[in-house]
Design a protein around this motif. Structure first.
Motif, mmCIF file in Angstrom:
data_model
loop_
_atom_site.group_PDB
_atom_site.id
_atom_site.type_symbol
_atom_site.label_atom_id
_atom_site.label_comp_id
_atom_site.label_asym_id
_atom_site.label_seq_id
_atom_site.Cartn_x
_atom_site.Cartn_y
_atom_site.Cartn_z
ATOM 1 N N PHE A 90 0.886 -1.396 0.071
ATOM 2 C CA PHE A 90 -0.072 0.035 0.089
ATOM 3 C C PHE A 90 0.941 1.251 0.040
ATOM 4 C CE2 PHE A 90 -3.365 -2.697 1.688
ATOM 5 C CZ PHE A 90 -4.365 -2.581 0.795
ATOM 6 N N SER A 91 1.792 1.242 0.750
ATOM 7 C CA SER A 91 2.963 2.247 0.574
ATOM 8 C C SER A 91 3.542 2.581 -0.716
ATOM 9 C CB SER A 91 3.972 2.077 1.730
ATOM 10 O OG SER A 91 5.138 3.089 1.846
ATOM 11 N N ALA A 92 3.732 1.561 -1.309
ATOM 12 C CA ALA A 92 4.327 1.773 -2.713
ATOM 13 C C ALA A 92 3.198 2.377 -3.638
ATOM 14 C CB ALA A 92 4.590 0.461 -3.302
ATOM 15 N N ARG A 93 1.978 1.984 -3.314
ATOM 16 C CA ARG A 93 0.865 2.569 -4.273
ATOM 17 C C ARG A 93 0.691 4.160 -3.797
ATOM 18 N NH1 ARG A 93 -0.098 -0.376 -8.527
ATOM 19 N NH2 ARG A 93 -2.128 0.693 -8.716
ATOM 20 N N LEU A 94 0.767 4.444 -2.742
ATOM 21 C CA LEU A 94 0.624 5.802 -2.204
ATOM 22 C C LEU A 94 1.773 6.661 -2.940
ATOM 23 C CD1 LEU A 94 -0.449 5.369 1.531
ATOM 24 C CD2 LEU A 94 -1.802 6.022 -0.450
ATOM 25 N N VAL A 95 2.966 6.219 -2.866
ATOM 26 C CA VAL A 95 4.231 7.155 -3.173
ATOM 27 C C VAL A 95 4.374 7.087 -4.704
ATOM 28 C CG1 VAL A 95 5.054 6.862 -0.889
ATOM 29 C CG2 VAL A 95 6.041 5.321 -2.388
ATOM 30 N N LYS A 96 3.547 6.207 -5.356
ATOM 31 C CA LYS A 96 3.589 5.875 -6.835
ATOM 32 C C LYS A 96 5.051 5.267 -7.190
ATOM 33 C CE LYS A 96 0.320 9.508 -8.106
ATOM 34 N NZ LYS A 96 -0.807 9.007 -7.439
ATOM 35 N N ALA A 97 5.323 4.366 -6.484
ATOM 36 C CA ALA A 97 6.738 3.575 -6.749
ATOM 37 C C ALA A 97 6.334 1.977 -7.228
ATOM 38 C CB ALA A 97 7.436 3.297 -5.405
ATOM 39 N N LYS A 98 7.123 1.544 -7.726
ATOM 40 C CA LYS A 98 6.807 0.104 -8.062
ATOM 41 C C LYS A 98 6.772 -0.816 -6.894
ATOM 42 C CE LYS A 98 8.456 -1.776 -11.983
ATOM 43 N NZ LYS A 98 9.257 -2.134 -13.008
ATOM 44 N N PRO A 99 5.572 -1.551 -6.718
ATOM 45 C CA PRO A 99 5.458 -2.370 -5.588
ATOM 46 C C PRO A 99 6.595 -3.284 -5.553
ATOM 47 C CG PRO A 99 3.522 -2.148 -6.418
ATOM 48 C CD PRO A 99 4.304 -1.584 -7.430
ATOM 49 N N ALA A 100 6.922 -4.314 -6.516
ATOM 50 C CA ALA A 100 7.808 -5.245 -6.498
ATOM 51 C C ALA A 100 9.288 -4.627 -6.032
ATOM 52 C CB ALA A 100 8.129 -5.708 -7.877
ATOM 53 N N PHE A 101 9.610 -3.143 -6.465
ATOM 54 C CA PHE A 101 10.977 -2.916 -6.155
ATOM 55 C C PHE A 101 11.136 -2.469 -4.672
ATOM 56 C CE2 PHE A 101 12.759 1.317 -5.281
ATOM 57 C CZ PHE A 101 14.288 1.019 -5.420
ATOM 58 N N LEU A 102 9.882 -1.688 -4.246
ATOM 59 C CA LEU A 102 9.697 -1.460 -2.674
ATOM 60 C C LEU A 102 9.994 -2.744 -2.050
ATOM 61 C CD1 LEU A 102 9.497 1.465 -1.385
ATOM 62 C CD2 LEU A 102 7.103 0.687 -0.792
ATOM 63 N N LEU A 103 9.153 -3.714 -2.290
ATOM 64 C CA LEU A 103 9.187 -4.823 -1.440
ATOM 65 C C LEU A 103 10.502 -5.556 -1.500
ATOM 66 C CD1 LEU A 103 5.597 -6.374 -2.486
ATOM 67 C CD2 LEU A 103 6.343 -5.622 -0.163
ATOM 68 N N ASP A 104 11.283 -5.646 -2.674
ATOM 69 C CA ASP A 104 12.564 -6.034 -2.632
ATOM 70 C C ASP A 104 13.583 -5.524 -1.609
ATOM 71 O OD1 ASP A 104 12.319 -7.924 -4.647
ATOM 72 O OD2 ASP A 104 12.873 -6.805 -6.316
ATOM 73 N N GLN A 105 13.260 -3.920 -1.530
ATOM 74 C CA GLN A 105 14.212 -3.340 -0.584
ATOM 75 C C GLN A 105 13.751 -3.624 0.875
ATOM 76 O OE1 GLN A 105 16.793 -2.330 -2.165
ATOM 77 N NE2 GLN A 105 15.557 -2.496 -3.805
#
Length: 295
Positions: A90-105
């Motif tokens: 949800f955080s990735a969607r809010l900040v308009k980042a790719k969820p896969a990238f954010l989850l990898d980090q």
């Protein structure tokens, strides 16, 4: 002290996650948002999983009241992990980042937090311990065991879980290998849950349906699901693509049989755990094979 352990884990997770995102002010804002959402959803889903899996099947009338129980053993750690990942998504969607990238980090940082969470169980008495350790056993000492109120030594399973989660988090934080987006998340989750199958079996107190240890079952199903997803993403012939999933299901079934027969058969307990470890090693090879064909 328990709250201090949890706060320290969240702080470590926040700082390392921000550093992995670049270290600037925007990175810290994203990290703060992600950790906050993950923590809130993690607590909510940990309680929800407990109520749905334990209270509803056994005492439906107490289900609503169970949401108010503050005891640590009325939360499902597996459910908390699901909520934490959902918070990061949800955080990735809010900040308009790719969820896969954010989850990898984020996922390796989450593994570090789980190391703090497990270590914090030292402050909760005997909630995370295993069986009795004879006083003349070399393992009847810190950090392998802890004493109960009668001075008897009990296996400190929670320390083992904390150590394994720490190893998993550090391994994927320090690994510089470039994988396709999402693979680091998959592998980190796989190796975070893999040893938990045995650790749940070692725990004296856990969520149960009869002889079935609920969180152990959830861990096994997640491992099988991750293996299925890795095979699904392969580009090989469709007929042979899911053979590792079939073999993985046989491994999970074998672990279930060993768990059932752990104290109900003539097989020595140590041998049962050795066979469990072999089956988990087979699952690891199957996952590595599927990921290699996909990368």
């Amino acid at each position: 002290m328990y709250a201090l352990w949890i706060a320290s884990g969240l702080l470590v997770c926040l700082l390392i996650f921000a550093r992995r995102l670049g270290g600037g002010s925007r990175s810290y804002c994203i990290s703060l948002l992600t950790v906050a959402l993950s923590a809130l959803l993690g607590v909510a889903t940990a309680k929800l999983f407990y109520v749905l899996l334990i209270t509803v099947p056994t005492a439906p009338a107490d289900a609503l009241e169970a949401f108010l129980y503050p005891d640590a053993d009325t939360f499902c750690v597996f459910g908390g992990g699901v909520g934490a990942l959902a918070g990061a998504w949800f955080s990735a969607r809010l900040v308009k980042a790719k969820p896969a990238f954010l989850l990898d980090q984020f996922t390796p940082c989450m593994a570090l937090f789980f190391a703090f969470l497990r270590a914090a169980e030292r402050e909760l008495g005997t909630i995370g311990v295993g069986g009795y350790v004879p006083s003349d056993n070399p393992l009847a000492r810190f950090p392998f065991s802890i004493p109960n109120i009668y001075g008897e030594q009990l296996y400190a399973v929670f320390y083992l879980e904390a150590f394994l989660a720490l190893l998993c988090g550090l391994a994927f934080l320090l690994c510089r290998r470039r994988w396709p987006e999402g693979v680091r998340t998959e592998l980190c989750l796989f190796f975070l849950e893999l040893p938990q199958v045995i650790c749940e079996s070692l725990r004296a107190r856990c969520m149960k349906w009869g002889f079935v240890r609920t969180e152990q079952l959830l861990c096994g199903l997640l491992l099988l699901g991750l293996l299925w997803y890795a095979c699904k993403r392969e580009s090989g012939p469709r007929k042979r693509r899911y053979v590792p999933v079939l073999l993985g299901a046989l491994c999970i079934a074998g672990i279930g049989l060993l768990e059932y027969g752990l104290y109900k058969s003539g097989i020595p307990v140590w041998l049962c755990y050795c066979m469990m470890a072999v089956l988990l090693a087979c699952l690891t090879l199957l996952e590595a094979f599927a990921i290699k064909r996909r990368s």
